[in-house]
Design a protein around this motif. Structure first.
Motif, short mmCIF file in Angstrom:
data_model
loop_
_atom_site.label_atom_id
_atom_site.label_comp_id
_atom_site.label_asym_id
_atom_site.label_seq_id
_atom_site.Cartn_x
_atom_site.Cartn_y
_atom_site.Cartn_z
N GLN A 190 0.91 -1.30 0.01
CA GLN A 190 -0.04 -0.17 -0.08
C GLN A 190 0.90 1.23 0.13
O GLN A 190 0.33 2.30 0.08
CB GLN A 190 -0.84 -0.01 1.14
N GLY A 191 2.54 0.90 0.07
CA GLY A 191 3.03 2.17 0.08
C GLY A 191 3.44 2.74 1.05
O GLY A 191 4.21 3.68 1.35
N ARG A 192 3.07 2.15 2.34
CA ARG A 192 3.44 2.59 3.86
C ARG A 192 4.86 2.24 3.97
O ARG A 192 5.26 1.16 3.83
CB ARG A 192 2.54 1.92 4.91
N ALA A 193 5.52 3.15 4.48
CA ALA A 193 7.09 3.04 4.99
C ALA A 193 7.39 1.89 5.88
O ALA A 193 6.41 1.85 6.86
CB ALA A 193 7.77 4.45 5.34
N LEU A 194 8.20 1.11 5.88
CA LEU A 194 8.56 0.17 6.97
C LEU A 194 9.79 0.39 7.57
O LEU A 194 10.54 0.79 6.95
CB LEU A 194 8.42 -1.37 6.25
N ASN A 195 9.96 0.23 8.83
CA ASN A 195 11.00 0.46 9.60
C ASN A 195 11.64 -1.10 10.04
O ASN A 195 12.72 -1.17 9.82
CB ASN A 195 11.10 1.35 10.92
N HIS A 196 10.76 -1.88 10.53
CA HIS A 196 11.17 -3.16 11.08
C HIS A 196 11.71 -4.11 10.13
O HIS A 196 12.67 -4.63 10.32
CB HIS A 196 10.05 -3.99 11.75
N GLU A 241 14.05 7.75 -7.13
CA GLU A 241 13.82 6.74 -5.87
C GLU A 241 13.12 5.70 -6.62
O GLU A 241 12.42 5.65 -7.59
CB GLU A 241 12.76 7.48 -4.79
N VAL A 242 13.31 4.50 -5.80
CA VAL A 242 12.72 3.32 -6.26
C VAL A 242 11.97 2.52 -4.94
O VAL A 242 12.50 2.86 -3.77
CB VAL A 242 13.48 2.30 -6.93
N GLU A 243 10.89 2.02 -5.02
CA GLU A 243 10.29 1.30 -3.78
C GLU A 243 10.38 -0.07 -3.99
O GLU A 243 10.36 -0.94 -4.84
CB GLU A 243 8.70 1.85 -3.68
N LEU A 244 11.02 -0.66 -2.79
CA LEU A 244 11.10 -2.07 -2.70
C LEU A 244 9.93 -2.49 -1.95
O LEU A 244 9.99 -2.07 -0.63
CB LEU A 244 12.46 -2.47 -1.93
#
Length: 248
Positions: A190-196, A241-244
């Motif tokens: 959904q495009g939400r940034a992940l930290n963990h 930028e690129v999203e993984l």
């Protein structure tokens, strides 16, 4: 193609390599900045109480000061083996076939606060220095490194850079506009940034690249390779930028 990886706060101790040889490190144009940063770290280590405060070490971590004091004389090991932690556990470079390790040596830089970007197989000692530390004796690390790193990378002129660093390390070495690059952000579908899962995903991606050793020179090449590997990489709103994508 070059990968640009962050370091890790945790490191494997010891090593069997000869002491640090600045002339042998990748991006040799950074030798003056490396020399100054090392001198400052060694000097700081002569005052353990001050070093503990500036480096923000707990009582359990004060032994790290000894590593800094011995930066020029302690044994070394390849940078990709020196670092531990989530990203490097996922990469698990020690278990790669020799050809894949050689590929990392030719195609990956690891950005260390006292050394700037070094090659994955460059031999470095253990140390303690974070990107945000104000190190006495030199300019703030951002000012100390940023222009020098940008210039050294531009001189190297890689066809394409995939930047997997944290934003703190991007600040220590912004990439030149003249070099095509893409900064990796780890997100959910959904495009939400992940930290963990951020570091693990970057380590897994790096391992896959080292295993396949694909001939990548553009972002389009990278996206095509990722698709063939069932890795979801997609161009971000920013053209650099690129999203993984990590399944949620």
């Amino acid at each position: 193609m070059k990968l640009l990886l962050p370091p890790s706060e945790t490191k494997r101790p010891g090593g069997e390599g000869a002491p640090l040889d600045l002339a042998a490190l990748s991006l040799s144009a950074l030798t003056p900045q490396r020399d100054e940063a090392i001198n400052a770290l060694v000097a700081l280590a002569e005052d353990p109480a001050r070093a503990q405060r500036i480096l923000k070490l707990s009582e359990r971590q004060v032994g790290e000061i000894d590593h800094n004091r011995a930066l020029r004389s302690s044994p070394t090991m390849p940078a990709v083996d020196r670092y531990t932690g989530v990203l490097y556990d996922a990469l698990d470079a020690a278990s790669l076939f020799p050809a894949s390790r050689e590929w990392l040596g030719a195609h990956a830089w690891l950005h260390a606060a006292p050394f700037g970007p070094v090659g994955a197989l460059d031999a470095i000692p253990s140390y303690r220095l974070a990107a945000g530390t104000s190190l006495p004796g030199i300019a703030p690390l951002k000012r100390h490194w940023s222009d020098a790193v940008r210039s050294a990378v531009e001189d190297e002129a890689p066809a394409f850079i995939l930047d997997l660093r944290s934003e703190a390390y991007v600040g220590l070495g912004p990439l030149p506009d003249s070099v095509p690059s893409a900064y990796v952000r780890v997100v959910t579908e959904q495009g939400r940034a992940l930290n963990h899962f951020n570091k693990k995903a970057k380590g897994t991606l790096t391992r896959a690249l080292a295993e396949d050793r694909p001939p990548i020179s553009t972002l389009a090449d990278l996206l095509q390779w990722a698709h063939s590997r069932d890795i979801v990489l997609r161009a971000g709103d920013d053209t650099r930028e690129v999203e993984l994508v990590v399944p949620s």
